[in-house]
Design an enzyme around this catalytic site. Structure first.
Site, PDB file in Angstrom:
ATOM      1  N   LYS A   1     -11.040  14.185   8.927  1.00 37.91           N
ATOM      2  CA  LYS A   1     -10.062  13.621   9.873  1.00 37.91           C
ATOM      3  C   LYS A   1      -8.802  14.481  10.044  1.00 37.91           C
ATOM      4  O   LYS A   1      -8.228  14.522  11.134  1.00 37.91           O
ATOM      5  CB  LYS A   1      -9.664  12.204   9.437  1.00 37.91           C
ATOM      6  CG  LYS A   1     -10.733  11.158   9.718  1.00 37.91           C
ATOM      7  CD  LYS A   1     -10.289   9.803   9.214  1.00 37.91           C
ATOM      8  CE  LYS A   1     -10.534   8.754  10.263  1.00 37.91           C
ATOM      9  NZ  LYS A   1     -10.052   7.433   9.877  1.00 37.91           N
TER      10      LYS A   1
ATOM     11  N   ASP B   1      -7.258   4.555  15.500  1.00 34.26           N
ATOM     12  CA  ASP B   1      -7.201   3.531  14.439  1.00 34.26           C
ATOM     13  C   ASP B   1      -6.066   2.526  14.685  1.00 34.26           C
ATOM     14  O   ASP B   1      -6.242   1.325  14.498  1.00 34.26           O
ATOM     15  CB  ASP B   1      -7.009   4.187  13.061  1.00 34.26           C
ATOM     16  CG  ASP B   1      -8.327   4.653  12.458  1.00 34.26           C
ATOM     17  OD1 ASP B   1      -9.391   4.166  12.882  1.00 34.26           O
ATOM     18  OD2 ASP B   1      -8.294   5.522  11.559  1.00 34.26           O
TER      19      ASP B   1
HETATM   20  P1  NAP Z   1      -6.746   6.603   1.432  1.00 27.53           P
HETATM   21  O1  NAP Z   1      -6.073   7.569   2.333  1.00 27.53           O
HETATM   22  O2  NAP Z   1      -7.587   7.091   0.304  1.00 27.53           O
HETATM   23  O3  NAP Z   1      -5.602   5.630   0.819  1.00 27.53           O
HETATM   24  C1  NAP Z   1      -5.904   4.671  -0.171  1.00 27.53           C
HETATM   25  C2  NAP Z   1      -4.706   3.763  -0.390  1.00 27.53           C
HETATM   26  O4  NAP Z   1      -5.057   2.785  -1.373  1.00 27.53           O
HETATM   27  C3  NAP Z   1      -3.471   4.489  -0.923  1.00 27.53           C
HETATM   28  O5  NAP Z   1      -2.318   3.807  -0.495  1.00 27.53           O
HETATM   29  C4  NAP Z   1      -3.668   4.346  -2.437  1.00 27.53           C
HETATM   30  O6  NAP Z   1      -2.501   4.495  -3.175  1.00 27.53           O
HETATM   31  C5  NAP Z   1      -4.165   2.917  -2.507  1.00 27.53           C
HETATM   32  N1  NAP Z   1      -4.889   2.656  -3.743  1.00 27.53           N
HETATM   33  C6  NAP Z   1      -6.130   3.043  -4.061  1.00 27.53           C
HETATM   34  N2  NAP Z   1      -6.460   2.611  -5.306  1.00 27.53           N
HETATM   35  C7  NAP Z   1      -5.371   1.946  -5.759  1.00 27.53           C
HETATM   36  C8  NAP Z   1      -5.066   1.263  -6.978  1.00 27.53           C
HETATM   37  N3  NAP Z   1      -5.968   1.180  -7.985  1.00 27.53           N
HETATM   38  N4  NAP Z   1      -3.857   0.671  -7.118  1.00 27.53           N
HETATM   39  C9  NAP Z   1      -2.948   0.743  -6.111  1.00 27.53           C
HETATM   40  N5  NAP Z   1      -3.177   1.371  -4.934  1.00 27.53           N
HETATM   41  C10 NAP Z   1      -4.370   1.970  -4.772  1.00 27.53           C
HETATM   42  O7  NAP Z   1      -7.685   5.618   2.243  1.00 27.53           O
HETATM   43  P2  NAP Z   1      -7.497   5.097   3.757  1.00 27.53           P
HETATM   44  O8  NAP Z   1      -8.296   5.941   4.668  1.00 27.53           O
HETATM   45  O9  NAP Z   1      -6.051   4.921   4.019  1.00 27.53           O
HETATM   46  O10 NAP Z   1      -8.243   3.677   3.690  1.00 27.53           O
HETATM   47  C11 NAP Z   1      -7.655   2.563   3.023  1.00 27.53           C
HETATM   48  C12 NAP Z   1      -8.576   1.350   3.219  1.00 27.53           C
HETATM   49  O11 NAP Z   1      -8.626   0.998   4.584  1.00 27.53           O
HETATM   50  C13 NAP Z   1     -10.040   1.622   2.795  1.00 27.53           C
HETATM   51  O12 NAP Z   1     -10.539   0.463   2.159  1.00 27.53           O
HETATM   52  C14 NAP Z   1     -10.755   1.848   4.104  1.00 27.53           C
HETATM   53  O13 NAP Z   1     -12.123   1.489   4.047  1.00 27.53           O
HETATM   54  C15 NAP Z   1      -9.982   0.907   5.014  1.00 27.53           C
HETATM   55  N6  NAP Z   1     -10.028   1.291   6.430  1.00 27.53           N
HETATM   56  C16 NAP Z   1     -10.440   0.359   7.311  1.00 27.53           C
HETATM   57  C17 NAP Z   1     -10.467   0.657   8.649  1.00 27.53           C
HETATM   58  C18 NAP Z   1     -10.911  -0.396   9.616  1.00 27.53           C
HETATM   59  O14 NAP Z   1     -11.255  -0.049  10.748  1.00 27.53           O
HETATM   60  N7  NAP Z   1     -10.878  -1.667   9.234  1.00 27.53           N
HETATM   61  C19 NAP Z   1     -10.070   1.925   9.120  1.00 27.53           C
HETATM   62  C20 NAP Z   1      -9.638   2.867   8.184  1.00 27.53           C
HETATM   63  C21 NAP Z   1      -9.625   2.534   6.831  1.00 27.53           C
HETATM   64  P3  NAP Z   1      -2.088   5.955  -3.754  1.00 27.53           P
HETATM   65  O15 NAP Z   1      -1.461   6.693  -2.611  1.00 27.53           O
HETATM   66  O16 NAP Z   1      -1.152   5.661  -4.854  1.00 27.53           O
HETATM   67  O17 NAP Z   1      -3.358   6.605  -4.229  1.00 27.53           O
END
Ligand code: NAP
Length: 283
Positions: free
Chosen positions: A76, A113
């Site tokens: 991405k 998004d």
């Molecule tokens: P990402 O860039 O990897 O970010 C993950 C986020 O979760 C960060 O803020 C991270 O905090 C936090 N996190 C992960 N493990 C954690 C823990 N144990 N304790 C506290 N915070 C934690 O992922 P992303 O692309 O933003 O996606 C995030 C979520 O949104 C995923 O579940 C994804 O499947 C979902 N999503 C859904 C859609 C939709 O269309 N519905 C679209 C995109 C994404 P740190 O920065 O501290 O690591």
């Protein structure tokens, strides 16, 4: 025989999703449903592209009849540097999820998004007024950046954000401006006081991951709570918010809505996001 005598062969448009891995993606199911439903002669396929092959793939795909692709992890961010035209919102978010291969050979990169996030809330909570109250976003990853951009665009007067790694939230404040207020990860409970919108943009609550555990005592019953996680549909965060009397909207609709602009550009038909599509993607 000269080329001028060769009859024009009608092109069947091809699109797909590029990722590594890509087998988990629900996009082929989603676009496949729309293609069938609208009787469009076209195909949408998963394309497993290794990071080291990304640039080459983007050169070759348009020549092979592709009109564009969706982009998923881990490409991405990398596609921005390979695109000829990047929309303002994709540049601000720092990532693209939709590429259009234009007839002039240029690659156009967009991020839908945030559009999907807002469209989902507007469809499922028609009386939601983001401009009337503060919003709180939990998490500061890639998806959170799109959510922040879209909420600011929708007119929230203040946007509070907290992330386990505080630096990422601070980067968002630095890039997105003064309406963004950073809270400590330990202060998420307080951050929810008086908000009109509360978003879980972390991956906590996903199947196989720990639940997002934050005290919701300060979350007003008038607030709208939504989660980006959609496996499961009903996350611990949404269940708890609903128990407090909040309206809740699950994250599947965001996934469905973010796909619509790409489908329309590639296949020339504005698709509908409805129960039939939800059922097809959940099946
Ligand atoms: P990402 O860039 O990897 O970010 C993950 C986020 O979760 C960060 O803020 C991270 O905090 C936090 N996190 C992960 N493990 C954690 C823990 N144990 N304790 C506290 N915070 C934690 O992922 P992303 O692309 O933003 O996606 C995030 C979520 O949104 C995923 O579940 C994804 O499947 C979902 N999503 C859904 C859609 C939709 O269309 N519905 C679209 C995109 C994404 P740190 O920065 O501290 O690591």
């Amino acid at each position: 025989m000269s080329d001028t005598l060769t009859p024009e062969i009608p092109q069947i448009p091809l699109a797909g999703v590029i990722g590594w891995p890509v087998a988990h993606s629900r996009s082929p199911l989603l676009h496949g449903h729309w293609l069938k439903r609208y009787g469009i002669k076209g195909h949408y396929v998963p394309l497993a592209i290794r990071p080291e092959h990304l640039a080459e793939a983007l050169r070759v795909l348009p020549k092979a009849g592709f009109v564009g692709v969706n982009v998923t992890i881990p490409h991405k961010e990398a596609v921005l540097a390979l695109a000829d035209v990047v929309t303002d919102r994709a540049a601000l978010i720092g990532a693209a999820n939709t590429l259009i291969f234009r007839p002039d050979g240029k690659i156009h990169a967009d991020n839908t998004d945030g559009y999907g996030f807002i469209a989902n809330l507007r469809q499922n909570a028609p009386d939601w007024h983001p401009e009337r109250a503060t919003a709180a976003v939990i998490g500061a990853g890639g998806a959170a950046r799109a959510v922040v951009a879209s909420l600011l665009d929708a007119g929230v007067p203040e946007l509070r954000i907290a992330n386990r790694t505080r630096l990422r939230a601070e980067q968002i404040r630095n890039e997105f401006g003064a309406r963004v207020v950073v809270y400590d990860w330990g202060q998420v409970g307080n951050m929810l006081e008086g908000v009109g919108t509360a978003v879980n943009a972390t991956s906590l609550g996903m199947d196989g991951k720990a639940a997002l555990r934050v005290p919701l005592d300060a979350l007003p019953a008038t607030a709208l709570a939504t989660d980006l996680v959609y496996t499961p549909l009903d996350t611990p965060f949404l269940i708890e918010a609903r128990e407090r009397g909040c309206r809740t909207v699950d994250g599947l609709g965001m996934l469905l809505h973010q796909a619509a602009p790409g489908f329309e550009r590639w296949f020339g038909h504005k698709p509908e996001v409805d129960e039939e599509l939800r059922a097809a993607v959940l099946a």
